[in-house]
Design a protein around this motif. Structure first.
Motif, PDB file in Angstrom:
ATOM      1  N   THR A  46       4.955   3.878   2.619  1.00 32.72           N
ATOM      2  CA  THR A  46       4.597   2.572   2.067  1.00 32.72           C
ATOM      3  C   THR A  46       4.460   1.529   3.159  1.00 32.72           C
ATOM      4  O   THR A  46       5.118   1.592   4.201  1.00 32.72           O
ATOM      5  CB  THR A  46       5.674   2.093   1.079  1.00 32.72           C
ATOM      6  N   ASN A  47       3.582   0.576   2.885  1.00 34.88           N
ATOM      7  CA  ASN A  47       3.427  -0.602   3.748  1.00 34.88           C
ATOM      8  C   ASN A  47       3.219  -0.235   5.219  1.00 34.88           C
ATOM      9  O   ASN A  47       3.751  -0.894   6.121  1.00 34.88           O
ATOM     10  CB  ASN A  47       4.625  -1.535   3.586  1.00 34.88           C
ATOM     11  N   ASN A  48       2.465   0.847   5.455  1.00 34.90           N
ATOM     12  CA  ASN A  48       2.140   1.292   6.817  1.00 34.90           C
ATOM     13  C   ASN A  48       3.380   1.550   7.664  1.00 34.90           C
ATOM     14  O   ASN A  48       3.384   1.334   8.872  1.00 34.90           O
ATOM     15  CB  ASN A  48       1.232   0.269   7.522  1.00 34.90           C
ATOM     16  N   ASP A  57      -5.542   4.028   7.040  1.00 39.19           N
ATOM     17  CA  ASP A  57      -6.233   3.359   5.928  1.00 39.19           C
ATOM     18  C   ASP A  57      -7.056   4.335   5.091  1.00 39.19           C
ATOM     19  O   ASP A  57      -7.268   4.110   3.887  1.00 39.19           O
ATOM     20  CB  ASP A  57      -7.145   2.256   6.462  1.00 39.19           C
ATOM     21  N   ASN A  81       0.501   5.258   1.097  1.00 41.37           N
ATOM     22  CA  ASN A  81      -0.366   6.122   1.902  1.00 41.37           C
ATOM     23  C   ASN A  81       0.110   7.568   1.877  1.00 41.37           C
ATOM     24  O   ASN A  81       1.299   7.846   1.667  1.00 41.37           O
ATOM     25  CB  ASN A  81      -0.366   5.671   3.371  1.00 41.37           C
ATOM     26  N   GLN A 133      -6.193   7.061   3.992  1.00 38.42           N
ATOM     27  CA  GLN A 133      -5.330   7.808   3.076  1.00 38.42           C
ATOM     28  C   GLN A 133      -4.550   6.895   2.129  1.00 38.42           C
ATOM     29  O   GLN A 133      -3.518   7.284   1.585  1.00 38.42           O
ATOM     30  CB  GLN A 133      -4.364   8.688   3.881  1.00 38.42           C
ATOM     31  N   GLN A 134      -5.056   5.677   1.927  1.00 33.41           N
ATOM     32  CA  GLN A 134      -4.404   4.756   0.994  1.00 33.41           C
ATOM     33  C   GLN A 134      -4.700   5.160  -0.447  1.00 33.41           C
ATOM     34  O   GLN A 134      -5.814   5.557  -0.779  1.00 33.41           O
ATOM     35  CB  GLN A 134      -4.865   3.315   1.230  1.00 33.41           C
ATOM     36  N   ASN A 173       0.838  -1.194   0.000  1.00 30.96           N
ATOM     37  CA  ASN A 173       0.000   0.000   0.000  1.00 30.96           C
ATOM     38  C   ASN A 173       0.875   1.246   0.000  1.00 30.96           C
ATOM     39  O   ASN A 173       1.997   1.239   0.498  1.00 30.96           O
ATOM     40  CB  ASN A 173      -0.993   0.019   1.169  1.00 30.96           C
ATOM     41  N   TYR A 200      -0.070   6.024  -8.732  1.00 30.61           N
ATOM     42  CA  TYR A 200      -0.975   5.883  -7.601  1.00 30.61           C
ATOM     43  C   TYR A 200      -1.893   7.095  -7.573  1.00 30.61           C
ATOM     44  O   TYR A 200      -1.455   8.226  -7.826  1.00 30.61           O
ATOM     45  CB  TYR A 200      -0.205   5.807  -6.288  1.00 30.61           C
ATOM     46  N   THR A 222      -4.643   4.228  -4.699  1.00 26.44           N
ATOM     47  CA  THR A 222      -4.971   3.114  -5.586  1.00 26.44           C
ATOM     48  C   THR A 222      -4.036   3.124  -6.783  1.00 26.44           C
ATOM     49  O   THR A 222      -3.795   4.182  -7.385  1.00 26.44           O
ATOM     50  CB  THR A 222      -6.432   3.225  -6.067  1.00 26.44           C
TER      51      THR A 222
END
Length: 259
Positions: A212-214, A183, A170, A185-186, A168, A196, A188
């Protein structure tokens, strides 16, 4: 050049310069081996032929970019690229790996875009180590993590490759308490446009970045929107639709747009 047994001060087993240029002798029987420095080169590839008692060297010059080519675009367009970060041969960047034709999610890198020569190709055979979410697969490199975007670190001095799949991307900033795992603010991934996208973003002029990746391990920022860098400065541009173009497919830089 000394065998391992000579480490610690035993010079008796050293390879030394031979009587003619490009030759060597055993048992420390000659002068010093000499490399004539090449301007701009930091490393040299050395080759010793132990049967013929000859040796040679080749300067390693690091180009500004290394190019990705593979199943993602039908092995036709090396237009995603990694950028050189230092004089030590370290390249980093993001690549999108996919298999639209069912050929296998595999790829290679090229030192020179479109050049399939042995000196240009970087693949499973000549990379010493491939770690993370990439793997060796015959001649090609395999995107073992499946379809998606990967953050890549390639070191051409050590000939090593590491990849982290981006699960992900963000937005994080003052507006959400710098919460890297928010989540709401993720973004696509838009595979057609290699970017993105997020709409309804809540960023403010008080500063924000991409994570990235939380996690903060891999993040992007920058003083200008047209040149984002790892661990860059906070971004102050304000808008609700944000697009991030991480693969350097259409630009030499990683960039974003804010509307």
């Amino acid at each position: 050049m000394t065998p391992e047994s000579g480490l610690g001060g035993d010079w008796s087993g050293c390879l030394a310069a031979g009587p003619t240029e490009g030759t060597f002798v055993y048992n420390n029987g000659g002068g010093d081996l000499v490399i004539n420095a090449v301007e701009g080169a930091v490393f040299y590839d050395l080759t010793f032929n132990m049967m013929e008692m000859t040796w040679s060297y080749k300067a390693v010059n690091f180009n500004p970019f290394v190019y990705f080519i593979g199943a993602t675009d039908g092995w036709a367009n090396p237009d995603q690229k990694l950028a050189l970060q230092d004089t030590e041969g370290t390249y980093t960047g993001y690549v999108y790996c996919a298999d639209p034709n069912g050929w296998g999610n595999e790829f290679k890198f090229q030192r020179v875009a479109g050049d399939w020569g042995d000196d240009s190709q970087l693949n499973s055979n000549n990379l010493a180590e491939i770690t993370g979410d990439f793997a060796k697969g015959g001649d090609n490199i395999v995107a073992a993590g499946g379809v998606g975007v990967y953050y890549v670190t390639l070191n051409l001095a050590a000939m090593t490759l590491n990849a982290v799949k981006i699960n992900n991307m963000n937005l994080v900033g003052d507006f959400n308490g710098w919460n890297a795992g928010d989540d709401a603010q993720q973004m696509t991934w838009d595979a057609e446009n290699y970017c993105y996208v997020i709409t309804g973003a809540g960023v403010t002029a008080n500063g924000w970045k991409f994570t990235t990746n939380n996690s903060w391990d891999i993040n992007l920022g920058g003083d200008t929107l047209d040149n984002l860098v790892a661990n860059g400065a906070n971004i102050s541009a304000v808008g609700t639709t944000i697009k991030l173009y991480p693969t350097r497919k259409t630009s030499d830089n990683i960039f974003c747009t804010v509307e």
